[in-house]
Write an enzyme that holds these catalytic residues in place. Structure first.
Site, short mmCIF file in Angstrom:
data_model
loop_
_atom_site.label_atom_id
_atom_site.label_comp_id
_atom_site.label_asym_id
_atom_site.label_seq_id
_atom_site.Cartn_x
_atom_site.Cartn_y
_atom_site.Cartn_z
N ARG A 140 25.27 -26.33 52.25
CA ARG A 140 26.11 -26.84 51.17
C ARG A 140 26.85 -25.70 50.47
NH1 ARG A 140 22.99 -30.54 46.97
NH2 ARG A 140 22.35 -28.51 46.16
N LYS A 167 29.34 -27.64 44.78
CA LYS A 167 28.54 -27.18 43.64
C LYS A 167 29.24 -25.96 43.04
CE LYS A 167 23.67 -27.40 42.53
NZ LYS A 167 23.62 -28.74 41.93
N GLU A 185 28.27 -40.51 39.78
CA GLU A 185 27.00 -39.83 39.50
C GLU A 185 27.04 -39.30 38.08
OE1 GLU A 185 26.18 -36.03 41.38
OE2 GLU A 185 28.30 -35.67 41.77
#
Ligand SMILES: *Cc1c(COP(=O)(O)O)cnc(C)c1O
Length: 339
Positions: free
Chosen positions: A81, A183, A219
């Site tokens: 990720r 992220k 989210e």
């Protein structure tokens, strides 16, 4: 020898440990990397990260299992990720194999800071990367640092997980073709105003709807959302949410350990009253139950209530934490032994 720390009273905060890991990227390549006792960073006042927020990060944990081993959970997915995050911000990828080795190395160098089994605490691992050289015209930096800091943390929610009250956010989090799926610090900077406002209004978290239509659930600022409806485990499918490793692991646990039917799909705000249980999931708290969702002043009471986790959520929580702590057999490749 473990440090003389009252593990049980640790909060979720930063504490300097013995060593951090650092690798520098210059002239188009990463150096061999090293451990350092210097917990500060010095760089140009005009660094890419300071001027244009060119930075990405990861978060995972090391902890002591029931049998006394120090392990970490699926670091290969964090490595993967982080590579995706870096690519989206035009940063060089820190090789995934080296990422995993660096995580192990820095944990071994701080082994005295890993909380004991049963304390509820763990060693939080924060890999991060940022552009360091002077950049004034807008373009990617040439030089970067990849670092890993570790710090012992207590359970995210002291005194157990009390169901949260969350609101449908007044703000948007991520554009349809934006950066919601990586992220990056920038996603957090822009969520701060929304969370401070929500807290002032008495809510624990913001649940962001999709920015394009504001009719679907995405989210919260730092966690994916999961729902239970009968025998179904329902999660959000969207290209603008962060692919939570906890959520992906829970999907596997739901199907293969608990025999639930897993649905990853678009979830409309209108459907929220149909769910029996809800929870937020991420590395920090694993699952935090949600008891109430407020949409424009209209309260949606989740049937599992405001006292405790719903029964299926509890099973998911107990199974995943059991796997992590070595009490339940883990799927192949989930647990990486460090020492
Ligand atoms: C880190 C993060 C999560 C949780 O991901 P995990 O891999 O489960 O820790 C969820 N949403 C956002 C926006 C995040 O930054």
């Amino acid at each position: 020898m473990a440090k003389n720390i009252d593990w049980g009273s640790l909060g979720f905060g930063y504490m300097e440990t013995d060593k951090s890991y650092v690798s520098l990227y210059t002239d188009g390549k990463w150096d061999s990397g090293t451990l350092t006792a210097d917990h500060t960073v010095t760089m140009s006042e005009c660094a890419g990260v300071l001027q244009y927020a060119q930075t990405v990060f990861e978060g995972l944990k090391a902890y002591t299992t029931e049998s006394g081993k120090i392990v970490t959970f699926r670091p290969d997915l964090n490595a993967e990720r982080m590579a995706q995050s870096a690519e989206r911000l035009e940063m060089p990828v820190f090789p995934e194999e080296r990422f995993i080795e660096a995580v192990k190395e820095v944990v071994r160098a701080n082994v005295e800071w890993v909380p004991p089994y049963g304390s509820g605490a763990s060693l939080y691992i924060r890999p991060y990367m940022f552009g360091t050289n002077a950049v004034i015209g807008v373009k990617p930096a040439d030089d970067y640092q990849f670092r890993i800091l570790v710090t012992p943390v207590g359970p995210y929610f002291k005194g157990g997980a009390k169901p949260l009250t969350i609101k449908i956010a007044d703000f948007d989090r991520a554009a349809p073709r934006g950066t919601g799926h990586i992220k990056a610090g920038l996603n957090y900077a822009m969520s701060l105003h929304a969370i401070v406002q929500a807290h002032k209004q008495g809510y624990d978290e913001n649940l962001y709807p999709d920015s394009a239509t504001r009719t679907k659930v995405e989210e919260t600022g730092g966690a994916n959302i999961i729902f239970i409806k009968g025998n179904k485990f329902v999660t959000v499918k969207s290209s603008s949410i962060l692919p939570s490793i906890t959520r992906r692991s829970l999907e596997y646990v739901a199907e293969h350990y608990l025999g639930l039917e897993v649905e990853e799909r678009e979830i409309y705000l209108d459907e929220l009253p149909e769910f029996e249980e809800a929870g937020l999931c991420g590395t920090a708290a694993v699952i935090s139950p949600v008891g109430k969702i407020v949409n424009n002043g209209k309260e949606i009471l989740i049937p599992s209530g405001m006292k405790e986790m719903g029964p299926t959520t509890k099973k998911l929580y107990d199974t995943l934490t059991g796997i992590q702590m070595g009490r339940i057999e883990a799927p192949e490749g989930w647990i990486y032994e460090i020492c």
